[in-house]
Design an enzyme around this catalytic site. Structure first.
Site, PDB file in Angstrom:
ATOM      1  N   HIS A  18      -9.751  60.960  21.071  1.00 39.30           N
ATOM      2  CA  HIS A  18     -11.180  60.895  20.609  1.00 39.30           C
ATOM      3  C   HIS A  18     -11.287  60.661  19.131  1.00 39.30           C
ATOM      4  CE1 HIS A  18     -11.545  64.361  23.970  1.00 39.30           C
ATOM      5  NE2 HIS A  18     -12.190  63.310  24.070  1.00 39.30           N
ATOM      6  N   ARG A  91     -10.868  53.943  28.534  1.00 36.48           N
ATOM      7  CA  ARG A  91      -9.156  53.959  28.230  1.00 36.48           C
ATOM      8  C   ARG A  91      -8.768  52.967  29.287  1.00 36.48           C
ATOM      9  NH1 ARG A  91      -9.100  60.326  28.904  1.00 36.48           N
ATOM     10  NH2 ARG A  91     -10.552  59.565  30.388  1.00 36.48           N
TER      11      ARG A  91
END
Ligand code: PNS
Length: 162
Positions: A18, A91
């Site tokens: 993050h 991702r």
């Protein structure tokens, strides 16, 4: 004109993955608001106050980054903070369907709102809060996944839970 982007998420808890996205969003926008979802129907390990507090602590020295929380629709929150851009990290291909669904829903709800995806750094492409919690709950090493402050909080949380 100042450009402001929102990086929304559960952040239960915040990981280096993050933080990489937040930092890179900040290079693209003058202001980045990290918006933590307060949703009582979702089962979070950390209550929203603690998720916000951890994020504030680990982004404390980052100019242009603020941390807030929201409940209800993200597009409503976007209006409240006068932002039009949502930044999300991607991702793997497995993220894509869910992310596309969210981006399209948000755009349908408010056509002013656009979502920008940043490819997660290869180094963190495997990382998720869920995995970090699982490893931490079993006493595994998480220092490569979360900042030391978050590591302490996770350890304390699992100790308190027994
Ligand atoms: O970190 P997460 O759990 O993948 O983040 C998901 C989040 C918080 C971005 C998403 O659940 C959200 O925006 N929730 C608010 C409700 C909403 O606006 N729903 C409609 C669009 S999907």
């Amino acid at each position: 004109m100042m450009t402001r982007a929102v990086v929304p998420g559960s952040f239960d808890p915040v990981t280096y993955g993050h933080l990489d996205i937040i930092q890179r969003a900040r290079r693209l926008f003058d202001e980045v608001v990290v918006a933590v979802l307060e949703n009582h129907s979702k089962q979070f390990l950390f209550p929203v106050e603690e998720r916000v507090e951890m994020l504030k602590e680990v982004t404390r020295d980052w100019p242009g980054v603020t941390v807030d929380y929201f409940s209800g629709l993200l597009v409503t929150y976007m209006k409240k903070v006068s932002a039009r851009v949502i930044v999300r990290g991607l991702r793997a291909l497995s993220d894509y369907e869910y992310e596309l669904q969210m981006a399209l829903t948000n755009h349908e709800l408010d056509e002013e709102v656009e979502t920008i995806f940043l490819a997660s750094s290869a180094h963190y492409s495997f990382l998720s809060s869920r995995m970090v919690k699982e490893v931490a709950s079993m006493g595994g090493k998480i220092s490569d996944f979360v900042p030391p402050y978050v590591e302490q909080k996770l350890k304390a949380k699992f100790k308190e839970r027994g």
